[in-house]
Scaffold this motif. Structure first.
Motif, mmCIF file in Angstrom:
data_model
loop_
_atom_site.group_PDB
_atom_site.id
_atom_site.type_symbol
_atom_site.label_atom_id
_atom_site.label_comp_id
_atom_site.label_asym_id
_atom_site.label_seq_id
_atom_site.Cartn_x
_atom_site.Cartn_y
_atom_site.Cartn_z
ATOM 1 N N ARG A 130 24.487 38.000 56.421
ATOM 2 C CA ARG A 130 23.681 37.305 55.408
ATOM 3 C C ARG A 130 22.619 38.240 54.826
ATOM 4 O O ARG A 130 22.378 38.257 53.614
ATOM 5 N N SER A 131 21.975 39.013 55.674
ATOM 6 C CA SER A 131 20.952 39.951 55.217
ATOM 7 C C SER A 131 21.544 40.981 54.258
ATOM 8 O O SER A 131 20.961 41.282 53.208
ATOM 9 N N ALA A 132 22.713 41.510 54.602
ATOM 10 C CA ALA A 132 23.380 42.488 53.737
ATOM 11 C C ALA A 132 23.783 41.843 52.414
ATOM 12 O O ALA A 132 23.633 42.441 51.341
ATOM 13 N N LEU A 133 24.280 40.624 52.480
ATOM 14 C CA LEU A 133 24.718 39.926 51.264
ATOM 15 C C LEU A 133 23.545 39.560 50.360
ATOM 16 O O LEU A 133 23.695 39.527 49.130
ATOM 17 N N GLU A 134 22.390 39.307 50.936
ATOM 18 C CA GLU A 134 21.203 39.039 50.115
ATOM 19 C C GLU A 134 20.848 40.269 49.285
ATOM 20 O O GLU A 134 20.444 40.166 48.134
ATOM 21 N N LYS A 135 21.039 41.456 49.859
ATOM 22 C CA LYS A 135 20.793 42.689 49.104
ATOM 23 C C LYS A 135 21.810 42.819 47.978
ATOM 24 O O LYS A 135 21.459 43.143 46.835
ATOM 25 N N TRP A 136 23.076 42.575 48.292
ATOM 26 C CA TRP A 136 24.138 42.621 47.281
ATOM 27 C C TRP A 136 23.811 41.644 46.144
ATOM 28 O O TRP A 136 23.871 41.999 44.972
ATOM 29 N N ALA A 137 23.463 40.417 46.508
ATOM 30 C CA ALA A 137 23.212 39.370 45.520
ATOM 31 C C ALA A 137 21.970 39.649 44.673
ATOM 32 O O ALA A 137 21.839 39.110 43.580
ATOM 33 N N SER A 138 21.090 40.500 45.154
ATOM 34 C CA SER A 138 19.902 40.851 44.366
ATOM 35 C C SER A 138 20.212 41.969 43.376
ATOM 36 O O SER A 138 19.324 42.409 42.649
ATOM 37 N N GLY A 139 21.477 42.431 43.351
ATOM 38 C CA GLY A 139 21.873 43.499 42.438
ATOM 39 C C GLY A 139 21.803 44.876 43.059
ATOM 40 O O GLY A 139 21.828 45.885 42.359
ATOM 41 N N ASN A 140 21.741 44.933 44.382
ATOM 42 C CA ASN A 140 21.648 46.200 45.107
ATOM 43 C C ASN A 140 22.910 46.396 45.958
ATOM 44 O O ASN A 140 22.897 46.125 47.158
ATOM 45 N N VAL A 152 34.088 36.817 68.993
ATOM 46 C CA VAL A 152 33.478 37.929 69.722
ATOM 47 C C VAL A 152 34.358 38.284 70.905
ATOM 48 O O VAL A 152 34.732 37.409 71.699
ATOM 49 N N TYR A 153 34.700 39.559 70.976
ATOM 50 C CA TYR A 153 35.521 40.096 72.064
ATOM 51 C C TYR A 153 34.781 41.287 72.650
ATOM 52 O O TYR A 153 34.947 42.416 72.179
ATOM 53 N N GLY A 154 33.921 41.028 73.618
ATOM 54 C CA GLY A 154 33.151 42.110 74.220
ATOM 55 C C GLY A 154 32.200 42.717 73.206
ATOM 56 O O GLY A 154 31.314 42.047 72.686
ATOM 57 N N SER A 155 32.417 43.995 72.879
ATOM 58 C CA SER A 155 31.521 44.688 71.952
ATOM 59 C C SER A 155 32.031 44.674 70.513
ATOM 60 O O SER A 155 31.529 45.405 69.665
ATOM 61 N N VAL A 156 33.017 43.823 70.222
ATOM 62 C CA VAL A 156 33.569 43.716 68.865
ATOM 63 C C VAL A 156 33.437 42.270 68.391
ATOM 64 O O VAL A 156 33.720 41.333 69.139
ATOM 65 N N GLY A 157 33.013 42.111 67.152
ATOM 66 C CA GLY A 157 32.917 40.795 66.542
ATOM 67 C C GLY A 157 33.620 40.789 65.199
ATOM 68 O O GLY A 157 33.498 41.743 64.426
ATOM 69 N N ILE A 158 34.367 39.743 64.935
ATOM 70 C CA ILE A 158 35.092 39.600 63.676
ATOM 71 C C ILE A 158 34.555 38.364 62.969
ATOM 72 O O ILE A 158 34.606 37.255 63.500
ATOM 73 N N LEU A 159 34.040 38.577 61.765
ATOM 74 C CA LEU A 159 33.479 37.499 60.957
ATOM 75 C C LEU A 159 34.387 37.259 59.761
ATOM 76 O O LEU A 159 34.725 38.198 59.036
ATOM 77 N N THR A 160 34.805 36.021 59.560
ATOM 78 C CA THR A 160 35.552 35.642 58.362
ATOM 79 C C THR A 160 34.797 34.524 57.670
ATOM 80 O O THR A 160 34.170 33.684 58.317
ATOM 81 N N PHE A 161 34.859 34.531 56.326
ATOM 82 C CA PHE A 161 34.120 33.518 55.572
ATOM 83 C C PHE A 161 34.560 33.512 54.119
ATOM 84 O O PHE A 161 35.225 34.431 53.643
ATOM 85 N N LEU A 162 34.153 32.462 53.425
ATOM 86 C CA LEU A 162 34.262 32.377 51.978
ATOM 87 C C LEU A 162 32.869 32.626 51.405
ATOM 88 O O LEU A 162 31.885 32.040 51.868
ATOM 89 N N TYR A 163 32.813 33.468 50.396
ATOM 90 C CA TYR A 163 31.570 33.801 49.701
ATOM 91 C C TYR A 163 31.598 33.045 48.382
ATOM 92 O O TYR A 163 32.494 33.257 47.564
ATOM 93 N N LEU A 164 30.637 32.152 48.201
ATOM 94 C CA LEU A 164 30.603 31.285 47.026
ATOM 95 C C LEU A 164 29.367 31.622 46.192
ATOM 96 O O LEU A 164 28.272 31.108 46.450
ATOM 97 N N PRO A 165 29.517 32.500 45.200
ATOM 98 C CA PRO A 165 28.364 32.912 44.396
ATOM 99 C C PRO A 165 28.098 31.969 43.231
ATOM 100 O O PRO A 165 29.004 31.294 42.723
ATOM 101 N N PHE A 166 26.826 31.929 42.812
ATOM 102 C CA PHE A 166 26.374 31.128 41.683
ATOM 103 C C PHE A 166 25.493 31.994 40.799
ATOM 104 O O PHE A 166 24.637 32.727 41.301
ATOM 105 N N ASP A 167 25.695 31.907 39.501
ATOM 106 C CA ASP A 167 24.804 32.553 38.561
ATOM 107 C C ASP A 167 23.409 31.968 38.777
ATOM 108 O O ASP A 167 23.269 30.894 39.367
ATOM 109 N N LEU A 168 22.382 32.653 38.294
ATOM 110 C CA LEU A 168 21.022 32.167 38.513
ATOM 111 C C LEU A 168 20.753 30.818 37.854
ATOM 112 O O LEU A 168 19.833 30.115 38.242
ATOM 113 N N ASP A 169 21.595 30.434 36.897
ATOM 114 C CA ASP A 169 21.449 29.100 36.299
ATOM 115 C C ASP A 169 22.266 28.046 37.046
ATOM 116 O O ASP A 169 22.324 26.893 36.648
ATOM 117 N N GLY A 170 22.919 28.438 38.153
ATOM 118 C CA GLY A 170 23.667 27.495 38.976
ATOM 119 C C GLY A 170 25.154 27.420 38.673
ATOM 120 O O GLY A 170 25.878 26.669 39.322
#
Length: 141
Positions: free
Chosen positions: A26-36, A91-109
């Motif tokens: 989420r932290s990384a995606l917040e940077k992406w979503a801010s245009g970085n 999570v498998y020991g020292s490895v974690g696999i994250l899957t998700f859907l990313y649902l973006p919205f323009d700043l006007d929604g």
């Protein structure tokens, strides 16, 4: 089964790891979503690999190549907000696999094209770091 050293169950350690992985993403995606776009790759390993449907048609290997790729995207990722849906962390020991859907919205929604992603993390000491990510635009039929 309790761990005699920590008093925590194995399940609680897995749940804690899953929450930390999701927080990192989420932290990384917040940077992406801010245009970085380069901000997304902070906290990645030096040998991270990456695919996406934007311009990384073939695998990108290593943090330096990822930084160059992110620089090529600078200015083309508009600021937006997002939701994550259908998240799952395995999570498998020292490895974690994250899957998700990313649902973006323009700043006007306005809804933007949704994406599906798989991100692989590895634990180094007490930190989870991204080692691979694969992004694909959800194809509408």
């Amino acid at each position: 089964m309790n761990s005699s050293r920590t008093g925590r169950t194995s399940r609680s350690r897995v749940e804690e790891s899953a929450a930390l992985i999701l927080e990192c993403e989420r932290s990384a995606l917040e940077k992406w979503a801010s245009g970085n776009p380069a901000g997304y790759f902070e906290g990645s390993t030096l040998d991270m690999t990456y695919f996406d449907d934007i311009g990384a048609g073939s695998r990108i290997d290593g943090i330096e190549a990822l930084r160059a790729y992110a620089a090529s995207l600078q200015g083309s990722i508009p600021a937006h907000t997002f939701d994550l849906s259908d998240t799952r962390v395995q999570v498998y020991g020292s490895v974690g696999i994250l899957t998700f859907l990313y649902l973006p919205f323009d700043l006007d929604g306005t809804h933007l094209a949704p994406w599906k992603a798989t991100t692989v993390y590895r634990r180094f000491g007490d930190q989870w770091r991204r080692v691979h990510a694969n992004w694909s635009e959800v194809k509408r039929t």
